[in-house]
Design a protein around this motif. Sequence first.
Motif, PDB file in Angstrom:
ATOM      1  N   VAL A 221       0.852  -1.195   0.000  1.00 17.59           N
ATOM      2  CA  VAL A 221       0.000   0.000   0.000  1.00 17.59           C
ATOM      3  C   VAL A 221       0.883   1.239   0.000  1.00 17.59           C
ATOM      4  O   VAL A 221       1.996   1.232   0.539  1.00 17.59           O
ATOM      5  CB  VAL A 221      -0.945   0.033   1.226  1.00 17.59           C
ATOM      6  CG1 VAL A 221      -1.924  -1.125   1.178  1.00 17.59           C
ATOM      7  CG2 VAL A 221      -0.167   0.025   2.538  1.00 17.59           C
ATOM      8  N   GLY A 227      -5.054   8.761  -4.180  1.00 20.89           N
ATOM      9  CA  GLY A 227      -5.647   7.589  -3.540  1.00 20.89           C
ATOM     10  C   GLY A 227      -7.132   7.795  -3.308  1.00 20.89           C
ATOM     11  O   GLY A 227      -7.557   8.809  -2.766  1.00 20.89           O
ATOM     12  N   TYR A 231      -7.532   5.247   4.294  1.00 22.42           N
ATOM     13  CA  TYR A 231      -6.540   4.304   4.845  1.00 22.42           C
ATOM     14  C   TYR A 231      -7.125   3.425   5.947  1.00 22.42           C
ATOM     15  O   TYR A 231      -6.584   2.373   6.255  1.00 22.42           O
ATOM     16  CB  TYR A 231      -5.308   5.061   5.343  1.00 22.42           C
ATOM     17  CG  TYR A 231      -5.476   5.728   6.697  1.00 22.42           C
ATOM     18  CD1 TYR A 231      -4.837   5.228   7.829  1.00 22.42           C
ATOM     19  CD2 TYR A 231      -6.288   6.861   6.853  1.00 22.42           C
ATOM     20  CE1 TYR A 231      -4.987   5.819   9.073  1.00 22.42           C
ATOM     21  CE2 TYR A 231      -6.437   7.453   8.088  1.00 22.42           C
ATOM     22  CZ  TYR A 231      -5.796   6.932   9.198  1.00 22.42           C
ATOM     23  OH  TYR A 231      -5.960   7.521  10.425  1.00 22.42           O
ATOM     24  N   ILE A 234      -9.293  -0.464   4.940  1.00 22.33           N
ATOM     25  CA  ILE A 234      -8.679  -1.695   4.423  1.00 22.33           C
ATOM     26  C   ILE A 234      -8.424  -2.679   5.562  1.00 22.33           C
ATOM     27  O   ILE A 234      -8.047  -2.282   6.665  1.00 22.33           O
ATOM     28  CB  ILE A 234      -7.361  -1.358   3.705  1.00 22.33           C
ATOM     29  CG1 ILE A 234      -7.673  -0.624   2.404  1.00 22.33           C
ATOM     30  CG2 ILE A 234      -6.531  -2.603   3.421  1.00 22.33           C
ATOM     31  CD1 ILE A 234      -6.451  -0.169   1.660  1.00 22.33           C
ATOM     32  N   TYR A 236      -5.967  -4.996   6.931  1.00 23.18           N
ATOM     33  CA  TYR A 236      -4.530  -5.245   6.764  1.00 23.18           C
ATOM     34  C   TYR A 236      -4.091  -6.577   7.372  1.00 23.18           C
ATOM     35  O   TYR A 236      -2.940  -6.963   7.260  1.00 23.18           O
ATOM     36  CB  TYR A 236      -3.715  -4.129   7.440  1.00 23.18           C
ATOM     37  CG  TYR A 236      -3.935  -2.754   6.860  1.00 23.18           C
ATOM     38  CD1 TYR A 236      -3.325  -2.368   5.674  1.00 23.18           C
ATOM     39  CD2 TYR A 236      -4.749  -1.831   7.519  1.00 23.18           C
ATOM     40  CE1 TYR A 236      -3.509  -1.090   5.151  1.00 23.18           C
ATOM     41  CE2 TYR A 236      -4.940  -0.548   7.005  1.00 23.18           C
ATOM     42  CZ  TYR A 236      -4.321  -0.189   5.821  1.00 23.18           C
ATOM     43  OH  TYR A 236      -4.512   1.072   5.312  1.00 23.18           O
ATOM     44  N   CYS A 260       1.822  -0.406  -6.287  1.00 25.15           N
ATOM     45  CA  CYS A 260       1.012  -0.615  -5.085  1.00 25.15           C
ATOM     46  C   CYS A 260      -0.269  -1.383  -5.417  1.00 25.15           C
ATOM     47  O   CYS A 260      -0.886  -1.157  -6.470  1.00 25.15           O
ATOM     48  CB  CYS A 260       0.630   0.722  -4.445  1.00 25.15           C
ATOM     49  SG  CYS A 260       2.043   1.616  -3.774  1.00 25.15           S
ATOM     50  N   ARG A 262      -2.899  -1.080  -3.408  1.00 18.69           N
ATOM     51  CA  ARG A 262      -3.900  -0.059  -3.070  1.00 18.69           C
ATOM     52  C   ARG A 262      -3.203   1.263  -2.808  1.00 18.69           C
ATOM     53  O   ARG A 262      -2.139   1.303  -2.177  1.00 18.69           O
ATOM     54  CB  ARG A 262      -4.685  -0.447  -1.796  1.00 18.69           C
ATOM     55  CG  ARG A 262      -5.272  -1.829  -1.784  1.00 18.69           C
ATOM     56  CD  ARG A 262      -6.374  -2.021  -2.816  1.00 18.69           C
ATOM     57  NE  ARG A 262      -7.600  -1.319  -2.523  1.00 18.69           N
ATOM     58  CZ  ARG A 262      -8.587  -1.803  -1.754  1.00 18.69           C
ATOM     59  NH1 ARG A 262      -8.439  -2.970  -1.149  1.00 18.69           N
ATOM     60  NH2 ARG A 262      -9.702  -1.124  -1.582  1.00 18.69           N
ATOM     61  N   LEU A 264      -3.686   4.771  -0.856  1.00 23.74           N
ATOM     62  CA  LEU A 264      -4.464   5.238   0.288  1.00 23.74           C
ATOM     63  C   LEU A 264      -4.423   6.752   0.406  1.00 23.74           C
ATOM     64  O   LEU A 264      -3.497   7.402  -0.076  1.00 23.74           O
ATOM     65  CB  LEU A 264      -3.876   4.666   1.584  1.00 23.74           C
ATOM     66  CG  LEU A 264      -3.474   3.205   1.607  1.00 23.74           C
ATOM     67  CD1 LEU A 264      -2.815   2.888   2.938  1.00 23.74           C
ATOM     68  CD2 LEU A 264      -4.702   2.339   1.379  1.00 23.74           C
TER      69      LEU A 264
END
Length: 300
Positions: A221, A227, A231, A234, A236, A260, A262, A264
Amino acid sequence: GRPGAVDVAVLALGGEMSERDGHRVVGQVKEVTSLANPLVKDLKALALKKFRDQQNAFLAEGLKLVIDALDLGWTIRTLVFAKAGKGNPAVEKVAARTVAAGGLVLEVSEKVLSAITRRDNPQMVVGVFAQRWTALKDVRPKGNDVWVALDRVRDPGNLGTIIRTADAVGAKGVILVGETTDPFSVETVRATMGSVFAVPVSKTDAAGFLQWRKGFPGLVVGTHLKGAVDYRSIDYGARPVLLLMGNEQQGLPEELAGTCDRLLRIPQAGRADSLNLAVATGVALYEIRRKALTLDGGPS
């Protein structure tokens, strides 16, 4: 004699081992009061990256930092302490450990210590250690390991704060990509508050990083103004995570943003158009590690 003092020929800044009469020479304690002493000049030169790299060495200030470094197995080359530290049991113990490790111990005047550290009120103890890097090929994340990659980070305060924060959240290490500030500069080491000794640091160029990233077994990420994902939205957990951060002025370049999984964004409400790099990295790291952290001081 002084505790740990050994009557031998002077060891150079490198603290190399030598042989004399078939015995291993372990180290020496010397008194230095003159700013013109070549040892002082060598120590002052460690303020310059060129000389740090030539010597593969760096300075760390403070008794606690030096003790932590020794406890973590770092190689001490030279220990410098102020005359005021003479008779202090903790300082004497560190001096004895340095001598036993083959290092040089210098008892110096406050004037000399100020010159070495470039500070008016220096810490009582300064250590010179061998630099230690982790090869990128040896970084093999597993489980829920978290790593941070920083693209061309410029500011020593930011890098040091990020290394300190990575340590605090239990991240596994920091990867420096491209031309970055030196993690072993005096300013960076100060900002890490000792975490430079606990957090593995690797360095590579963009091509080397992209090649390594192909084998990364988890989620990559990056924070980016483009983005679209909050953040905090997600999951993780249960896999390795690599957090990729761009540099202070330009953010992530396209080639790194493109790698990446994703991109963010950290929401903002006020007039500021961006966050400081170290703060943004800290905010993201605490979210990535949120489920793993508990107040009892260990992972949940």
